[in-house]
Design a protein around this motif. Sequence first.
Motif, PDB file in Angstrom:
ATOM      1  N   UNK A  48      -1.607 -15.196  10.872  1.00 61.09           N
ATOM      2  CA  UNK A  48      -2.474 -14.124  10.410  1.00 61.09           C
ATOM      3  C   UNK A  48      -3.936 -14.518  10.561  1.00 61.09           C
ATOM      4  N   UNK A  49      -4.757 -13.546  10.924  1.00 60.42           N
ATOM      5  CA  UNK A  49      -6.200 -13.776  10.934  1.00 60.42           C
ATOM      6  C   UNK A  49      -6.704 -13.720   9.488  1.00 60.42           C
ATOM      7  N   UNK A  50      -7.907 -14.196   9.285  1.00 60.14           N
ATOM      8  CA  UNK A  50      -8.492 -14.143   7.949  1.00 60.14           C
ATOM      9  C   UNK A  50      -8.617 -12.700   7.474  1.00 60.14           C
ATOM     10  N   UNK A  51      -8.994 -11.804   8.367  1.00 57.08           N
ATOM     11  CA  UNK A  51      -9.121 -10.398   7.970  1.00 57.08           C
ATOM     12  C   UNK A  51      -7.775  -9.798   7.591  1.00 57.08           C
ATOM     13  N   UNK A  52      -6.725 -10.177   8.282  1.00 61.19           N
ATOM     14  CA  UNK A  52      -5.387  -9.694   7.921  1.00 61.19           C
ATOM     15  C   UNK A  52      -4.990 -10.200   6.539  1.00 61.19           C
ATOM     16  N   UNK A  53      -5.303 -11.442   6.248  1.00 64.53           N
ATOM     17  CA  UNK A  53      -5.020 -11.991   4.921  1.00 64.53           C
ATOM     18  C   UNK A  53      -5.791 -11.238   3.854  1.00 64.53           C
ATOM     19  N   UNK A  54      -7.068 -10.994   4.107  1.00 60.19           N
ATOM     20  CA  UNK A  54      -7.907 -10.310   3.129  1.00 60.19           C
ATOM     21  C   UNK A  54      -7.469  -8.868   2.917  1.00 60.19           C
ATOM     22  N   UNK A  55      -6.963  -8.231   3.949  1.00 61.24           N
ATOM     23  CA  UNK A  55      -6.456  -6.861   3.785  1.00 61.24           C
ATOM     24  C   UNK A  55      -5.240  -6.843   2.864  1.00 61.24           C
ATOM     25  N   UNK A  56      -4.378  -7.834   2.999  1.00 65.15           N
ATOM     26  CA  UNK A  56      -3.209  -7.924   2.119  1.00 65.15           C
ATOM     27  C   UNK A  56      -3.639  -8.152   0.668  1.00 65.15           C
ATOM     28  N   UNK A  57      -4.625  -9.010   0.470  1.00 65.99           N
ATOM     29  CA  UNK A  57      -5.130  -9.248  -0.879  1.00 65.99           C
ATOM     30  C   UNK A  57      -5.719  -7.959  -1.455  1.00 65.99           C
ATOM     31  N   UNK A  58      -6.456  -7.222  -0.633  1.00 64.56           N
ATOM     32  CA  UNK A  58      -7.073  -5.972  -1.089  1.00 64.56           C
ATOM     33  C   UNK A  58      -6.009  -4.968  -1.524  1.00 64.56           C
ATOM     34  N   UNK A  59      -4.931  -4.853  -0.772  1.00 65.55           N
ATOM     35  CA  UNK A  59      -3.851  -3.926  -1.135  1.00 65.55           C
ATOM     36  C   UNK A  59      -3.338  -4.223  -2.538  1.00 65.55           C
ATOM     37  N   UNK A  60      -3.120  -5.501  -2.818  1.00 62.67           N
ATOM     38  CA  UNK A  60      -2.605  -5.898  -4.126  1.00 62.67           C
ATOM     39  C   UNK A  60      -3.649  -5.687  -5.213  1.00 62.67           C
ATOM     40  N   UNK A  61      -4.898  -5.991  -4.897  1.00 62.88           N
ATOM     41  CA  UNK A  61      -5.988  -5.819  -5.868  1.00 62.88           C
ATOM     42  C   UNK A  61      -6.113  -4.352  -6.283  1.00 62.88           C
ATOM     43  N   UNK A  62      -6.005  -3.449  -5.321  1.00 63.12           N
ATOM     44  CA  UNK A  62      -6.135  -2.024  -5.614  1.00 63.12           C
ATOM     45  C   UNK A  62      -4.958  -1.492  -6.424  1.00 63.12           C
ATOM     46  N   UNK A  63      -3.840  -2.224  -6.419  1.00 66.44           N
ATOM     47  CA  UNK A  63      -2.671  -1.844  -7.210  1.00 66.44           C
ATOM     48  C   UNK A  63      -2.666  -2.511  -8.581  1.00 66.44           C
ATOM     49  N   UNK A  64      -3.766  -3.160  -8.917  1.00 65.28           N
ATOM     50  CA  UNK A  64      -3.847  -3.830 -10.213  1.00 65.28           C
ATOM     51  C   UNK A  64      -3.304  -5.242 -10.194  1.00 65.28           C
ATOM     52  N   UNK A  65      -3.117  -5.803  -9.014  1.00 67.14           N
ATOM     53  CA  UNK A  65      -2.596  -7.154  -8.909  1.00 67.14           C
ATOM     54  C   UNK A  65      -3.549  -8.180  -9.481  1.00 67.14           C
ATOM     55  N   UNK A  66      -2.994  -9.248 -10.034  1.00 65.36           N
ATOM     56  CA  UNK A  66      -3.793 -10.272 -10.694  1.00 65.36           C
ATOM     57  C   UNK A  66      -3.662 -11.635 -10.039  1.00 65.36           C
ATOM     58  N   UNK A  67      -2.771 -11.754  -9.063  1.00 70.62           N
ATOM     59  CA  UNK A  67      -2.533 -13.075  -8.478  1.00 70.62           C
ATOM     60  C   UNK A  67      -2.176 -12.949  -7.003  1.00 70.62           C
ATOM     61  N   UNK A  68      -2.709 -13.843  -6.202  1.00 62.43           N
ATOM     62  CA  UNK A  68      -2.266 -13.982  -4.825  1.00 62.43           C
ATOM     63  C   UNK A  68      -1.726 -15.406  -4.664  1.00 62.43           C
ATOM     64  N   UNK A  69      -0.544 -15.481  -4.076  1.00 55.66           N
ATOM     65  CA  UNK A  69       0.195 -16.741  -3.926  1.00 55.66           C
ATOM     66  C   UNK A  69       0.260 -17.033  -2.426  1.00 55.66           C
TER      67      UNK A  69
END
Length: 369
Positions: A96-117
């Motif tokens: 994954x590129x860094x931008x792809x990783x950050x997009x995944x984190x953003x998806x979780x953040x917008x859903x109220x996510x509190x942790x990225x593993x």
Amino acid sequence: MDVYRVIERQRDTRLRQIGEKVLKGERLSAEDGLYLFRSGQLTYVGMLAEWVNRQRNGQYAYFVVNRQINPTNVCLYQCSFCAFGVTKSDPRAYELTLEEILRKVEETYLQGGREVHVVGGIPPHWTLDHYVGIVKEIKKRFPDMVVKAWTAVEIHHMAKISKKSYEEILRMLKDAGLDALPGGGAEIFSERVRRIIAPYKASGEEYLQVHRVAHKLGIPTNATMLYGHVETYEERVEHMLKLRELQDETGGFQVFIPLAYWPEGTRLGGSRTSSVDDLMTIAVSRLFLDNFPHIKAYWVTLGERVAQVALNMGADDIDGTIEEEKIVHSAGTTSAYGHSRDKLVRLIKEAGKVPVERDTFYRVVRIFS
């Protein structure tokens, strides 16, 4: 449950004695742990474990809204028990590129996510800056997100390629925004087993030392045990004993996570553990690891139904929404890729427990009565 009466009526003298030790809050010996594994009396052992769990956690069962990100499956170690890691030339390889990783984190953040593993393969071409950079950019873009990243095996690899100490590596990662370490990579500490399943990765002692240093620096960590392949009951107990000893020393472990081995697609092969073995391992770990605050029934490896039963046999945590997970799925688990908050709440309620959304550090976010 009338645990006192059940113990009193236990015909096996040794099991009755172990039950009495549990009620008195006395520490179990390695011999006690081994006897429990060999007893075959899951109902009795599970009852004892659930009694201990309720003294600690009442009816609460925890989950977290999180996301697992596996940045790459390229791995230089090629362990025989793993169906995830591949060489860079393999057609299944991805990165994954860094931008792809950050997009995944953003998806979780917008859903109220509190942790990225964040965990993955160990590519031969990555530098220390690559690992640190991923943590730094996630934290920079999402400062409220807890970053739980890189197993002890990955930390050991970073130290090796950079010729830095574990402490130097962990300080760099902490300064970049690392909040916690996951527990993966422990497998089984037995050197006999590691020579068979993972001869080239960090040793059991190196794994423990990484966690020891992390605890010294105030970085909380998790701990795992991969079981159901070529290890013996003695080696499982030895593994838990070493974790218990380190926890006595540092107090830095948050949760113990028994991980059931999945054989599909691995060079090691073998067969899937039974549900009875899964539940016995959860129960014995709750009884033996008396200084661990939490025991996790990881629904990805156990499956939903067994995880629900485990919540009544000593486990108090079912993990989280996860969203996607590729490591165990590569080895054949049929568990769904991700669960919504509502589904986890339902699973926990169906198990007769009170769902509690937590953060990475087991602080209560919301109780679902």
